[in-house]
Design a protein around this motif. Sequence first.
Motif, PDB file in Angstrom:
ATOM      1  N   LEU A 192     -16.204  -1.808   6.242  1.00 34.10           N
ATOM      2  CA  LEU A 192     -15.061  -1.249   5.519  1.00 34.10           C
ATOM      3  C   LEU A 192     -13.798  -1.272   6.385  1.00 34.10           C
ATOM      4  O   LEU A 192     -12.699  -1.539   5.888  1.00 34.10           O
ATOM      5  N   ALA A 193     -13.955  -1.010   7.676  1.00 40.73           N
ATOM      6  CA  ALA A 193     -12.800  -1.066   8.577  1.00 40.73           C
ATOM      7  C   ALA A 193     -12.234  -2.481   8.646  1.00 40.73           C
ATOM      8  O   ALA A 193     -11.014  -2.670   8.604  1.00 40.73           O
TER       9      ALA A 193
ATOM     10  N   PHE B  87     -13.673   6.524   3.921  1.00 45.47           N
ATOM     11  CA  PHE B  87     -12.971   5.259   4.121  1.00 45.47           C
ATOM     12  C   PHE B  87     -12.951   4.453   2.822  1.00 45.47           C
ATOM     13  O   PHE B  87     -11.992   3.741   2.540  1.00 45.47           O
ATOM     14  N   THR B  88     -14.013   4.567   2.025  1.00 48.03           N
ATOM     15  CA  THR B  88     -14.054   3.883   0.735  1.00 48.03           C
ATOM     16  C   THR B  88     -12.913   4.377  -0.148  1.00 48.03           C
ATOM     17  O   THR B  88     -12.223   3.581  -0.796  1.00 48.03           O
TER      18      THR B  88
ATOM     19  N   TRP C 184     -10.078   5.804   0.913  1.00 45.42           N
ATOM     20  CA  TRP C 184      -8.798   5.391   1.487  1.00 45.42           C
ATOM     21  C   TRP C 184      -8.556   3.904   1.292  1.00 45.42           C
ATOM     22  O   TRP C 184      -7.443   3.474   1.021  1.00 45.42           O
ATOM     23  N   LEU C 185      -9.605   3.114   1.388  1.00 45.88           N
ATOM     24  CA  LEU C 185      -9.482   1.674   1.160  1.00 45.88           C
ATOM     25  C   LEU C 185      -9.101   1.403  -0.294  1.00 45.88           C
ATOM     26  O   LEU C 185      -8.206   0.604  -0.574  1.00 45.88           O
TER      27      LEU C 185
ATOM     28  N   ALA D   5       0.832  -1.196   0.000  1.00 49.94           N
ATOM     29  CA  ALA D   5       0.000   0.000   0.000  1.00 49.94           C
ATOM     30  C   ALA D   5       0.869   1.250   0.000  1.00 49.94           C
ATOM     31  O   ALA D   5       2.003   1.218   0.466  1.00 49.94           O
TER      32      ALA D   5
ATOM     33  N   SER E 276      -9.114   5.346  -7.465  1.00 50.61           N
ATOM     34  CA  SER E 276      -9.591   5.529  -6.095  1.00 50.61           C
ATOM     35  C   SER E 276     -10.538   6.714  -5.990  1.00 50.61           C
ATOM     36  O   SER E 276     -11.528   6.668  -5.255  1.00 50.61           O
TER      37      SER E 276
ATOM     38  N   ILE F 207      -6.822  -6.252   4.453  1.00 50.91           N
ATOM     39  CA  ILE F 207      -5.852  -5.918   3.402  1.00 50.91           C
ATOM     40  C   ILE F 207      -4.494  -5.629   4.024  1.00 50.91           C
ATOM     41  O   ILE F 207      -3.458  -6.077   3.527  1.00 50.91           O
ATOM     42  N   GLN F 208      -4.493  -4.885   5.120  1.00 53.25           N
ATOM     43  CA  GLN F 208      -3.222  -4.582   5.784  1.00 53.25           C
ATOM     44  C   GLN F 208      -2.539  -5.854   6.256  1.00 53.25           C
ATOM     45  O   GLN F 208      -1.324  -6.001   6.118  1.00 53.25           O
TER      46      GLN F 208
ATOM     47  N   TYR G  81     -10.364  -3.132   5.445  1.00 55.39           N
ATOM     48  CA  TYR G  81      -9.088  -2.406   5.466  1.00 55.39           C
ATOM     49  C   TYR G  81      -8.040  -3.177   6.267  1.00 55.39           C
ATOM     50  O   TYR G  81      -6.901  -3.366   5.818  1.00 55.39           O
TER      51      TYR G  81
ATOM     52  N   GLN H  30      -5.510   1.970  -1.165  1.00 54.90           N
ATOM     53  CA  GLN H  30      -4.547   0.956  -0.757  1.00 54.90           C
ATOM     54  C   GLN H  30      -4.223  -0.019  -1.884  1.00 54.90           C
ATOM     55  O   GLN H  30      -3.158  -0.630  -1.881  1.00 54.90           O
TER      56      GLN H  30
END
Length: 172
Positions: free
Chosen positions: A150-151, A105-106, A108-109, A9, A119, A157-158, A154, A112
Amino acid sequence: DRPSFFRRAPTTFDRTDGIVLGAILALALLARLINAGQSLFGDEVAIQIMFIRRGLPVILTYFPHGVPHHVLYTVLAWFSERLPLPLEISYRLPAILFGVAASGFTYWLARQVLNRFESTVVGALGAIAMFGVAYSQTAKGYSASEFLVLAVIYFMIQTASDPVGTQPQPSS
């Protein structure tokens, strides 16, 4: 070698990202405030009378069968009703704020795993998505659920892009 979903990311949040994110948040807020002052629906009134007017002890301990009671949302609505706003807007304020946050958040996600242009498109579409806007204009916990999902995505993914133990540990 790695699929694009698992690529590293971006590590920096630069000025352009901040401007794009601010524009997406403003667009999302505008879309959600347009009909936020409409009259409360019957189920919103029922939850308001059944829980919010009776206070935090009832919100946290009373769970009647068959009643859609989103505890987190109801607690936040109880606090927001104390703000000097019209009842309809103050009662829906947590949903509006969670919806706006979910739109940001969408972006920012998506940032990534996608480039900035892609994005931005994803974030803008998330800001004006019909169901996202509609869920943010009703006094229910749907937009909070959207934000929390979404959190989770995220953090998945991290974790997938940097499994535990691959990062060098700081020396003390």
